[in-house]
Structure formats: structure tokens, C-alpha cells
Design an enzyme around this catalytic site. Structure first.
Site, PDB file in Angstrom:
ATOM      1  N   HIS A   1     -38.753  58.530  66.858  1.00 13.18           N
ATOM      2  CA  HIS A   1     -39.886  57.605  66.948  1.00 13.18           C
ATOM      3  C   HIS A   1     -41.194  58.379  66.959  1.00 13.18           C
ATOM      4  O   HIS A   1     -41.247  59.517  67.397  1.00 13.18           O
ATOM      5  CB  HIS A   1     -39.790  56.718  68.193  1.00 13.18           C
ATOM      6  CG  HIS A   1     -39.623  57.454  69.483  1.00 13.18           C
ATOM      7  ND1 HIS A   1     -38.416  57.970  69.903  1.00 13.18           N
ATOM      8  CD2 HIS A   1     -40.514  57.787  70.441  1.00 13.18           C
ATOM      9  CE1 HIS A   1     -38.565  58.573  71.078  1.00 13.18           C
ATOM     10  NE2 HIS A   1     -39.839  58.483  71.425  1.00 13.18           N
TER      11      HIS A   1
ATOM     12  N   ILE B   1     -43.477  50.068  76.338  1.00 11.16           N
ATOM     13  CA  ILE B   1     -43.526  49.314  77.602  1.00 11.16           C
ATOM     14  C   ILE B   1     -44.240  50.079  78.717  1.00 11.16           C
ATOM     15  O   ILE B   1     -44.528  49.504  79.756  1.00 11.16           O
ATOM     16  CB  ILE B   1     -42.132  48.910  78.165  1.00 11.16           C
ATOM     17  CG1 ILE B   1     -41.100  49.988  77.911  1.00 11.16           C
ATOM     18  CG2 ILE B   1     -41.706  47.541  77.718  1.00 11.16           C
ATOM     19  CD1 ILE B   1     -39.993  49.932  78.919  1.00 11.16           C
TER      20      ILE B   1
END
Ligand code: AMP
Length: 125
Positions: free
Chosen positions: A92, A30
Site C-alpha cells: 500500500h 483509520i
């Protein structure tokens, strides 16, 4: 308490999904450093990548590889792989479509429509 990424996996919060299989998921970051900045995560919640089982680690890196090949084909750019993990305690890998203007502190502002357009280009169904 579940991590924000587990909430994404469970559909409790939205994301711009690019790819999903049994063990991994990928969605747009984002706060992208470059358009197409994607996060690849294992569905199992561990903080550090090296805490994953060999099987989950292999699944994660197979998805990183698959998406890199795909992104290069679709965007014509090689990808930069980054592992930071200081903000979200759920393993991640960042995948960044690379261009020569990239640098560590650069971020790009994208509208919702631009996020959706990139998602459409990159998603693997
Ligand atoms: P780091 O833990 O330092 O690798 O950074 C975590 C990354 O997750 C940052 O680039 C954030 O912009 C990104 N991020 C945090 N929350 C979300 C979310 N809900 N959807 C997509 N990306 C996120």
C-alpha cells in the site's frame, strides 16, 4: 489467511472508500496523520510493492497519481507519498494531504461524521 486489506476489497469489512477500479482501491486510513490520509492498494495481495507484476505496479502508481492530482485540486494541498508496510503485509501507498504542521508521529482524531465528510469530498465515482 487473507489480509485485512483483502477483506476490505471483498467487502467483508467496511471502509471509507475513495476510489476503485479493476486493479486498485483507495480508502481513508483509520488512524490518520492528517485529515484525508488515504491508502492506495493493489487488489492482488502481495506483501511488498516490488513483488507486484509490472502491470499491477503501474496500475497502483497510476491510481496514486490520479488521486494526488484530485486531492490537490479539492483540498488545495500537495500530497506526501509514503511506503512503510511494517504493520499490514499487503502492499500500500499512504497519501497524505500535506501541511507544514505535519510530522511523522502526529495523528488526528476524527469522528465518524468527519470521516464521512472527507470521504464525500475526496471520492471519485
Ligand atoms: P503500515 O503497514 O506501517 O504502512 O501501516 C498500515 C496502515 O494501515 C496504518 O496507517 C493503519 O492505520 C492502516 N489501517 C489498518 N487497518 C485499517 C483499516 N481497516 N482501514 C483503514 N486503514 C487501516
Amino acid at each position: 489467511m487473507s489480509s485485512i486489506f483483502t477483506k476490505i476489497v471483498n467487502g467483508e469489512i467496511p471502509c471509507y472508500k475513495i476510489y476503485e477500479d479493476e486493479k486498485t482501491m483507495a480508502f481513508l486510513d483509520i488512524n490518520p496523520e492528517t485529515p484525508g490520509h488515504t491508502l492506495v492498494i493493489p487488489k492482488v495481495e502481495v506483501d511488498k510493492i516490488y513483488e507486484l507484476s509490472d502491470e499491477d505496479y503501474t496500475a497502483l502508481m497510476n491510481t496514486v497519481k490520479k488521486l494526488s492530482v484530485h486531492m490537490e485540486k479539492v483540498l488545495g494541498a500537495r500530497t506526501l507519498w509514503k511506503v512503510i508496510g511494517t504493520d499490514v503485509p499487503h502492499a500500500h501507498v499512504h497519501l497524505l494531504p500535506f501541511d507544514k504542521t505535519w510530522h511523522q508521529d502526529r495523528h488526528v482524531e476524527l469522528t465518524e461524521d468527519e470521516f464521512k465528510e472527507i470521504q464525500k469530498k475526496l471520492e471519485i465515482k
